[in-house]
Design a protein around this motif. Structure first.
Motif, PDB file in Angstrom:
ATOM      1  N   ASP A  64       0.807  -1.223   0.000  1.00 44.09           N
ATOM      2  CA  ASP A  64       0.000   0.000   0.000  1.00 44.09           C
ATOM      3  C   ASP A  64       0.833   1.264   0.000  1.00 44.09           C
ATOM      4  OD1 ASP A  64      -2.224  -1.632   0.052  1.00 44.09           O
ATOM      5  OD2 ASP A  64      -2.304  -1.639   2.240  1.00 44.09           O
ATOM      6  N   GLY A  65       1.925   1.264  -0.735  1.00 46.68           N
ATOM      7  CA  GLY A  65       2.761   2.447  -0.861  1.00 46.68           C
ATOM      8  C   GLY A  65       2.478   3.157  -2.175  1.00 46.68           C
ATOM      9  N   PRO A  66       3.324   4.100  -2.567  1.00 47.91           N
ATOM     10  CA  PRO A  66       3.118   4.845  -3.814  1.00 47.91           C
ATOM     11  C   PRO A  66       3.630   4.092  -5.044  1.00 47.91           C
ATOM     12  CG  PRO A  66       4.993   5.744  -2.663  1.00 47.91           C
ATOM     13  CD  PRO A  66       4.412   4.667  -1.775  1.00 47.91           C
ATOM     14  N   TRP A  67       3.372   2.812  -5.153  1.00 51.28           N
ATOM     15  CA  TRP A  67       3.802   2.003  -6.272  1.00 51.28           C
ATOM     16  C   TRP A  67       2.799   0.891  -6.492  1.00 51.28           C
ATOM     17  CZ3 TRP A  67       6.952   3.157  -2.147  1.00 51.28           C
ATOM     18  CH2 TRP A  67       6.767   2.346  -1.038  1.00 51.28           C
ATOM     19  N   MET A  68       2.913   0.242  -7.621  1.00 49.51           N
ATOM     20  CA  MET A  68       2.065  -0.900  -7.935  1.00 49.51           C
ATOM     21  C   MET A  68       2.890  -1.892  -8.744  1.00 49.51           C
ATOM     22  SD  MET A  68      -0.424   0.792 -10.865  1.00 49.51           S
ATOM     23  CE  MET A  68      -1.211   1.926  -9.787  1.00 49.51           C
ATOM     24  N   THR A  69       2.479  -3.129  -8.722  1.00 49.95           N
ATOM     25  CA  THR A  69       3.195  -4.147  -9.474  1.00 49.95           C
ATOM     26  C   THR A  69       2.988  -3.914 -10.964  1.00 49.95           C
ATOM     27  OG1 THR A  69       1.346  -5.687  -9.496  1.00 49.95           O
ATOM     28  CG2 THR A  69       2.873  -5.829  -7.625  1.00 49.95           C
ATOM     29  N   GLN A  70       3.794  -4.570 -11.775  1.00 51.07           N
ATOM     30  CA  GLN A  70       3.650  -4.422 -13.219  1.00 51.07           C
ATOM     31  C   GLN A  70       2.305  -4.942 -13.690  1.00 51.07           C
ATOM     32  OE1 GLN A  70       7.240  -6.337 -14.731  1.00 51.07           O
ATOM     33  NE2 GLN A  70       7.933  -4.322 -15.399  1.00 51.07           N
ATOM     34  N   GLU A  71       1.807  -5.997 -13.089  1.00 53.51           N
ATOM     35  CA  GLU A  71       0.511  -6.536 -13.477  1.00 53.51           C
ATOM     36  C   GLU A  71      -0.611  -5.550 -13.162  1.00 53.51           C
ATOM     37  OE1 GLU A  71       2.675  -8.248 -11.476  1.00 53.51           O
ATOM     38  OE2 GLU A  71       3.453  -9.607 -13.010  1.00 53.51           O
ATOM     39  N   GLU A  72      -0.540  -4.924 -11.976  1.00 57.20           N
ATOM     40  CA  GLU A  72      -1.543  -3.919 -11.613  1.00 57.20           C
ATOM     41  C   GLU A  72      -1.479  -2.710 -12.535  1.00 57.20           C
ATOM     42  OE1 GLU A  72      -0.430  -3.120  -7.611  1.00 57.20           O
ATOM     43  OE2 GLU A  72      -1.703  -4.690  -6.769  1.00 57.20           O
ATOM     44  N   ALA A  73      -0.260  -2.275 -12.874  1.00 55.03           N
ATOM     45  CA  ALA A  73      -0.092  -1.116 -13.757  1.00 55.03           C
ATOM     46  C   ALA A  73      -0.641  -1.406 -15.149  1.00 55.03           C
ATOM     47  CB  ALA A  73       1.377  -0.716 -13.833  1.00 55.03           C
ATOM     48  N   ALA A  74      -0.386  -2.599 -15.668  1.00 58.08           N
ATOM     49  CA  ALA A  74      -0.895  -2.961 -16.992  1.00 58.08           C
ATOM     50  C   ALA A  74      -2.418  -3.011 -16.981  1.00 58.08           C
ATOM     51  CB  ALA A  74      -0.325  -4.303 -17.425  1.00 58.08           C
ATOM     52  N   ALA A  75      -2.994  -3.564 -15.931  1.00 54.69           N
ATOM     53  CA  ALA A  75      -4.454  -3.619 -15.830  1.00 54.69           C
ATOM     54  C   ALA A  75      -5.041  -2.223 -15.681  1.00 54.69           C
ATOM     55  CB  ALA A  75      -4.859  -4.498 -14.651  1.00 54.69           C
ATOM     56  N   TYR A  76      -4.395  -1.355 -14.927  1.00 56.42           N
ATOM     57  CA  TYR A  76      -4.881   0.010 -14.718  1.00 56.42           C
ATOM     58  C   TYR A  76      -4.864   0.808 -16.024  1.00 56.42           C
ATOM     59  CZ  TYR A  76      -5.309   4.622 -12.548  1.00 56.42           C
ATOM     60  OH  TYR A  76      -5.730   5.881 -12.195  1.00 56.42           O
ATOM     61  N   LEU A  77      -3.814   0.605 -16.831  1.00 60.81           N
ATOM     62  CA  LEU A  77      -3.712   1.312 -18.109  1.00 60.81           C
ATOM     63  C   LEU A  77      -4.514   0.638 -19.213  1.00 60.81           C
ATOM     64  CD1 LEU A  77       0.079   2.197 -18.162  1.00 60.81           C
ATOM     65  CD2 LEU A  77      -1.833   3.763 -17.808  1.00 60.81           C
ATOM     66  N   GLY A  78      -4.876  -0.610 -19.017  1.00 55.46           N
ATOM     67  CA  GLY A  78      -5.615  -1.341 -20.043  1.00 55.46           C
ATOM     68  C   GLY A  78      -4.735  -1.810 -21.186  1.00 55.46           C
ATOM     69  N   VAL A  79      -3.487  -2.108 -20.885  1.00 57.08           N
ATOM     70  CA  VAL A  79      -2.546  -2.597 -21.888  1.00 57.08           C
ATOM     71  C   VAL A  79      -2.019  -3.952 -21.447  1.00 57.08           C
ATOM     72  CG1 VAL A  79      -1.866  -0.278 -22.599  1.00 57.08           C
ATOM     73  CG2 VAL A  79      -0.562  -1.435 -20.838  1.00 57.08           C
ATOM     74  N   GLY A  80      -1.342  -4.620 -22.353  1.00 56.75           N
ATOM     75  CA  GLY A  80      -0.735  -5.894 -22.031  1.00 56.75           C
ATOM     76  C   GLY A  80       0.639  -5.720 -21.417  1.00 56.75           C
ATOM     77  N   PRO A  81       1.210  -6.805 -20.931  1.00 54.88           N
ATOM     78  CA  PRO A  81       2.536  -6.711 -20.305  1.00 54.88           C
ATOM     79  C   PRO A  81       3.635  -6.293 -21.278  1.00 54.88           C
ATOM     80  CG  PRO A  81       1.798  -8.997 -20.421  1.00 54.88           C
ATOM     81  CD  PRO A  81       0.652  -8.145 -20.855  1.00 54.88           C
ATOM     82  N   TYR A  82       3.545  -6.694 -22.544  1.00 58.69           N
ATOM     83  CA  TYR A  82       4.565  -6.294 -23.518  1.00 58.69           C
ATOM     84  C   TYR A  82       4.533  -4.786 -23.756  1.00 58.69           C
ATOM     85  CZ  TYR A  82       7.252  -5.927 -27.782  1.00 58.69           C
ATOM     86  OH  TYR A  82       8.182  -5.555 -28.712  1.00 58.69           O
ATOM     87  N   HIS A  83       3.333  -4.217 -23.885  1.00 56.45           N
ATOM     88  CA  HIS A  83       3.197  -2.776 -24.095  1.00 56.45           C
ATOM     89  C   HIS A  83       3.688  -2.010 -22.871  1.00 56.45           C
ATOM     90  CE1 HIS A  83       0.453   0.707 -25.617  1.00 56.45           C
ATOM     91  NE2 HIS A  83       1.714   1.036 -25.567  1.00 56.45           N
ATOM     92  N   LEU A  84       3.396  -2.506 -21.686  1.00 60.35           N
ATOM     93  CA  LEU A  84       3.878  -1.848 -20.471  1.00 60.35           C
ATOM     94  C   LEU A  84       5.403  -1.883 -20.418  1.00 60.35           C
ATOM     95  CD1 LEU A  84       3.105  -0.492 -17.757  1.00 60.35           C
ATOM     96  CD2 LEU A  84       3.413  -2.750 -16.748  1.00 60.35           C
ATOM     97  N   ASN A  85       6.004  -3.017 -20.762  1.00 63.19           N
ATOM     98  CA  ASN A  85       7.468  -3.091 -20.781  1.00 63.19           C
ATOM     99  C   ASN A  85       8.054  -2.150 -21.815  1.00 63.19           C
ATOM    100  OD1 ASN A  85       7.643  -4.945 -18.730  1.00 63.19           O
ATOM    101  ND2 ASN A  85       7.551  -6.699 -20.098  1.00 63.19           N
ATOM    102  N   SER A  86       7.360  -1.933 -22.915  1.00 63.49           N
ATOM    103  CA  SER A  86       7.799  -0.970 -23.915  1.00 63.49           C
ATOM    104  C   SER A  86       7.753   0.444 -23.348  1.00 63.49           C
ATOM    105  CB  SER A  86       6.920  -1.072 -25.157  1.00 63.49           C
ATOM    106  OG  SER A  86       7.231  -0.069 -26.072  1.00 63.49           O
TER     107      SER A  86
END
Length: 96
Positions: free
Chosen positions: A21-43
């Motif tokens: 519960d800090g000022p960060w999120m996992t990569q999976e949460e970030a991808a879901a929040y943005l509505g993109v896939g993991p490859y696009h998030l890594n890009s």
């Protein structure tokens, strides 16, 4: 004297113990929040440096800062089609 690392992007890593519960999120949460896939998030993380990341000391996994993910989401929601197209073209040319 030039070395092979001179033209590589410098990505700062911080090794922090990330409590929940800090000022960060996992990569999976970030991808879901943005509505993109993991490859696009890594890009977005690696090529364009729009999403800031930190690395945990406990499990050595990456976490995205919440502020950078929310800023990206706001830009995606408010940007006009022309700006999105120009950004896409610019990002495509940055890869080469």
């Amino acid at each position: 004297m030039k070395t092979w690392t001179d033209r590589l992007p410098q990505i700062p890593f911080r090794y922090d113990a990330l409590p929940p519960d800090g000022p960060w999120m996992t990569q999976e949460e970030a991808a879901a929040y943005l509505g993109v896939g993991p490859y696009h998030l890594n890009s977005l993380i690696g090529n364009t440096h729009r999403i800031e990341i930190v690395r945990t000391t406990t499990d050595r996994k990456f976490a995205c800062t919440r502020a950078s993910v929310e800023a990206e989401k706001e830009w995606r929601d408010t940007a006009k089609v022309r700006r999105k197209a120009l950004r896409l073209i610019g990002d495509w040319f940055k890869q080469f």
